[in-house]
Design an enzyme around this catalytic site. Structure first.
Site, PDB file in Angstrom:
ATOM      1  N   ASP A  99       0.860  -1.177   0.000  1.00  0.00           N
ATOM      2  CA  ASP A  99       0.000   0.000   0.000  1.00  0.00           C
ATOM      3  C   ASP A  99       0.899   1.231   0.000  1.00  0.00           C
ATOM      4  O   ASP A  99       1.682   1.422   0.925  1.00  0.00           O
ATOM      5  CB  ASP A  99      -0.844  -0.030   1.288  1.00  0.00           C
ATOM      6  CG  ASP A  99      -2.173   0.628   1.135  1.00  0.00           C
ATOM      7  OD1 ASP A  99      -2.243   1.636   0.438  1.00  0.00           O
ATOM      8  OD2 ASP A  99      -3.152   0.125   1.737  1.00  0.00           O
ATOM      9  N   ASP A 195      -2.907   4.753  -2.597  1.00  0.00           N
ATOM     10  CA  ASP A 195      -3.892   5.397  -1.745  1.00  0.00           C
ATOM     11  C   ASP A 195      -4.229   6.797  -2.299  1.00  0.00           C
ATOM     12  O   ASP A 195      -3.322   7.582  -2.592  1.00  0.00           O
ATOM     13  CB  ASP A 195      -3.264   5.531  -0.348  1.00  0.00           C
ATOM     14  CG  ASP A 195      -4.237   5.955   0.719  1.00  0.00           C
ATOM     15  OD1 ASP A 195      -5.076   5.138   1.098  1.00  0.00           O
ATOM     16  OD2 ASP A 195      -4.142   7.114   1.180  1.00  0.00           O
ATOM     17  N   GLU A 254      -6.625   3.713  -5.963  1.00  0.00           N
ATOM     18  CA  GLU A 254      -7.865   3.943  -5.218  1.00  0.00           C
ATOM     19  C   GLU A 254      -8.374   5.322  -5.614  1.00  0.00           C
ATOM     20  O   GLU A 254      -7.910   6.332  -5.098  1.00  0.00           O
ATOM     21  CB  GLU A 254      -7.599   3.923  -3.706  1.00  0.00           C
ATOM     22  CG  GLU A 254      -8.855   4.207  -2.905  1.00  0.00           C
ATOM     23  CD  GLU A 254      -8.607   4.808  -1.521  1.00  0.00           C
ATOM     24  OE1 GLU A 254      -9.398   4.542  -0.627  1.00  0.00           O
ATOM     25  OE2 GLU A 254      -7.646   5.583  -1.344  1.00  0.00           O
ATOM     26  N   HIS A 319     -11.042  -2.033   4.462  1.00  0.00           N
ATOM     27  CA  HIS A 319     -10.811  -1.560   5.824  1.00  0.00           C
ATOM     28  C   HIS A 319     -11.498  -0.222   6.112  1.00  0.00           C
ATOM     29  O   HIS A 319     -11.307   0.324   7.192  1.00  0.00           O
ATOM     30  CB  HIS A 319      -9.295  -1.419   6.038  1.00  0.00           C
ATOM     31  CG  HIS A 319      -8.695  -0.420   5.101  1.00  0.00           C
ATOM     32  ND1 HIS A 319      -8.593  -0.650   3.749  1.00  0.00           N
ATOM     33  CD2 HIS A 319      -8.219   0.835   5.308  1.00  0.00           C
ATOM     34  CE1 HIS A 319      -8.060   0.413   3.164  1.00  0.00           C
ATOM     35  NE2 HIS A 319      -7.819   1.325   4.080  1.00  0.00           N
ATOM     36  N   ASP A 320     -12.245   0.307   5.160  1.00  0.00           N
ATOM     37  CA  ASP A 320     -12.873   1.621   5.348  1.00  0.00           C
ATOM     38  C   ASP A 320     -14.389   1.578   5.505  1.00  0.00           C
ATOM     39  O   ASP A 320     -14.994   2.616   5.787  1.00  0.00           O
ATOM     40  CB  ASP A 320     -12.561   2.529   4.144  1.00  0.00           C
ATOM     41  CG  ASP A 320     -11.122   2.997   4.122  1.00  0.00           C
ATOM     42  OD1 ASP A 320     -10.517   3.100   5.204  1.00  0.00           O
ATOM     43  OD2 ASP A 320     -10.596   3.261   3.029  1.00  0.00           O
TER      44      ASP A 320
HETATM   45  C1  NOJ Z   1      -7.783   5.851   1.997  1.00  0.00           C
HETATM   46  C2  NOJ Z   1      -7.534   4.709   2.930  1.00  0.00           C
HETATM   47  O1  NOJ Z   1      -8.195   3.573   2.446  1.00  0.00           O
HETATM   48  C3  NOJ Z   1      -8.024   5.136   4.307  1.00  0.00           C
HETATM   49  O2  NOJ Z   1      -7.986   4.084   5.229  1.00  0.00           O
HETATM   50  C4  NOJ Z   1      -7.173   6.292   4.782  1.00  0.00           C
HETATM   51  O3  NOJ Z   1      -7.705   6.783   5.996  1.00  0.00           O
HETATM   52  C5  NOJ Z   1      -7.146   7.414   3.764  1.00  0.00           C
HETATM   53  N1  NOJ Z   1      -6.969   6.955   2.423  1.00  0.00           N
HETATM   54  C6  NOJ Z   1      -6.018   8.364   4.070  1.00  0.00           C
HETATM   55  O4  NOJ Z   1      -4.793   7.762   3.778  1.00  0.00           O
END
Ligand code: NOJ
Length: 525
Positions: A99, A195, A254, A319-320
């Site tokens: 990542d 990211d 992403e 994870h979000d």
């Molecule tokens: C996206 C990530 O998936 C998330 O977990 C993170 O808080 C934000 N980007 C900031 O890096």
């Protein structure tokens, strides 16, 4: 499309390292823990692992605030542990994706410490400093600008104030960031998840974003000036050339605040290999959309945008956001989780499984004082944060679910005594056995990997049915979203069931009566 390419045709598994497996009893998952589970991942049929960040981090955003991009956080182990993980994964034909969080760093990163030390520091311009803030907001709440007392200026942070955004327009920054990729490529890493890459570049004149209706301050703006800037494209080309100078290396982006069109604009030749499409744009609403038509429309839109240019990366969970089983299932019944897994594995794209999704793990619930995620702390009770989907992996029914011999950093789901890998390995009807079978079918039938997709027009509501077509044969996927039986007219010919959640082995022609919540995959014969 031709030969099997791990990153396009395979199945990728996301590991949230602190929650996967703890080898030294400190309650925190680590790299040797992951290595010890590679045989399990091989048994599942996984082709690649994506590790959420493993770099040193003050953990304000649980690893997404990186203080050193070319080191391993000692809580996860050492660089030797990392090399061993990569070597052991490769032995099993499993690739490793890291990542890369390069839109921002931690405020403890040496670059930012220098940058904020004085207005004339050589690294001052490595971040975004201004005399006055504009209207840009932070995703995690409030203004995106924070005042720095010492130097009397504001710096921009799209996420927490401890996550300052870097200035990608500065050529030295660009070089340093590309060197981060180079460092890991040289260590044998196979690919990168980027990211929020589409926020790397901001408007050069820091123009305000236009306003729109939305609930949070961040959602009350159209993000034309703080993301999706055209300067991104040459950078993607440069990154792609770097990756292509090594064999079979890969990038998946992403796209933040994403639409199918936007996702598609970043992937293809001289761009990223692919970008994510999330089936959960609906999760900010209180009631997630769970119906055949919703998925059909999303897939049609995505297909139209992606065309034959690239294969989208598909995810149902990460994870979000709340896990798909928590969004769609009632109690411990996995019928709808099996439909969700089938969508993930059989729609046109590369599936990403989030650890534990294969056993139908559910989110934990936390009281306000247990919340650790900054998002939950800020927006409670409207948004409860992301801790719920990050609980330790449920391996068996021993204390702490076999995750750790110590006290886990985050509490376990109490259902682990029944819902765990060991129990599901023994049960042929389990979510795990079902997922494994689906992965095996993807390996066996090229149509499920790179075949075209054609949606049928079922005469009854709540049925989603599509064909995956290839010169070697056709697979029909029939899904009944309803709790009542539903009929589906089949295209001409005999259909041989390959996998069903109802007992079926006879050939079927003309019409099939799908049981409530049934999943049925058939091949034409
Ligand atoms: C996206 C990530 O998936 C998330 O977990 C993170 O808080 C934000 N980007 C900031 O890096």
């Amino acid at each position: 499309m031709g030969d099997f390419l791990w990153w396009r045709d395979g199945v990728i598994y996301q590991i949230y390292p602190r929650s996967f497996a703890d080898s030294n009893g400190d309650g925190f998952g680590d790299l040797p823990g992951i290595t010890s589970k590679l045989d399990y991942l091989a048994f599942l049929g996984i082709d690649g692992l994506w590790l959420s960040p493993i770099h040193p981090s003050p953990d304000k955003d649980f690893g997404y605030d990186v203080a050193d991009h070319t080191a391993i956080d000692p809580r996860y182990g050492t660089m030797e542990d990392f090399d061993k993980l990569v070597a052991e994964a490769h032995k099993r034909g499993i690739r490793v994706i890291l990542d890369m969080v390069l839109n921002h760093t931690s405020d403890q990163h040496p670059w930012f410490r220098e940058s904020r030390s004085s207005r004339d520091n050589p690294k001052r311009d490595w971040y975004l400093w201004r005399e006055k803030p504009n209207n840009w907001a932070s995703v995690f709440g409030g203004s995106g600008w924070d005042y720095d007392e010492k130097t009397g200026r504001y710096y921009f942070h799209m996420f927490l104030k401890e996550q300052p955004d870097v200035n990608w327009r500065n050529p030295e920054v660009r070089k340093a960031q590309l060197n981060v990729f180079r460092f890991w490529l040289e260590r044998g890493v196979d690919g990168f998840r980027l990211d929020v890459f589409n926020a790397y570049f901001k408007h050069p004149g820091f123009e305000d974003n236009p306003s729109k209706f939305g609930l949070r301050r961040f959602d009350q703006q159209v993000h034309v000036n703080d993301m999706d800037r055209p300067e991104m494209m040459p950078l993607l080309g440069e990154l792609r050339s770097l990756l292509d100078s090594y064999p079979e290396r890969y990038s998946v982006g992403e796209p933040f605040v994403s639409t199918p069109e936007k996702t598609a604009s970043y992937a293809g030749a001289q761009k990223l290999h692919t970008a994510f499409f999330f089936f959960f744009d609906n999760t900010t609403g209180l009631i997630p959309k769970w119906n055949a038509d919703h998925f059909r429309r999303q897939m049609l839109d995505l297909g139209k945008a992606a065309g034959n240019v690239y294969l989208p990366a598909l995810a149902m969970s990460n994870h979000d956001i709340p896990r798909s089983a928590s969004r769609y299932c009632r109690g411990e019944d996995d019928a709808d989780a099996k439909i969700a897994m089938t969508l993930l594995m059989t729609m046109r794209g590369t599936p990403f499984i989030y650890y534990g999704e294969e056993i139908g793990m559910r989110d934990i619930s936390l009281s306000r004082k247990e919340i650790m995620d900054p998002v939950g702390r800020y927006y409670w009770p409207i948004i409860k944060g992301r801790d719920g989907c990050r609980s330790p992996m449920q391996w068996d029914d021993s204390p702490n679910a076999g995750f750790s011999k110590g006290k886990p950093w985050l509490k376990l789901h109490p259902n682990y005594t029944a819902r765990n890998v060991l129990a599901q390995e023994k049960d042929t009807d389990s979510m795990l056995s079902f997922t494994r079978r689906l992965i095996a079918l993807r390996k066996e039938y090229g149509a499920l990997r790179d075949g075209g997709i054609l949606f049928l027009e079922p005469s009854q509501k709540d049925v989603l049915a599509y064909l995956r077509l290839s010169p070697q044969g056709t697979i029909l996927v029939g899904l009944n979203f309803s709790s009542r039986a539903r009929k589906l007219d089949l295209p001409p010919g005999d259909w041989q069931p390959l996998l069903s959640t109802s007992a079926r082995d006879e050939k079927i022609s003309d019409i099939i009566k799908l049981a409530p919540h049934e999943v049925c995959l058939m091949k034409s014969s």
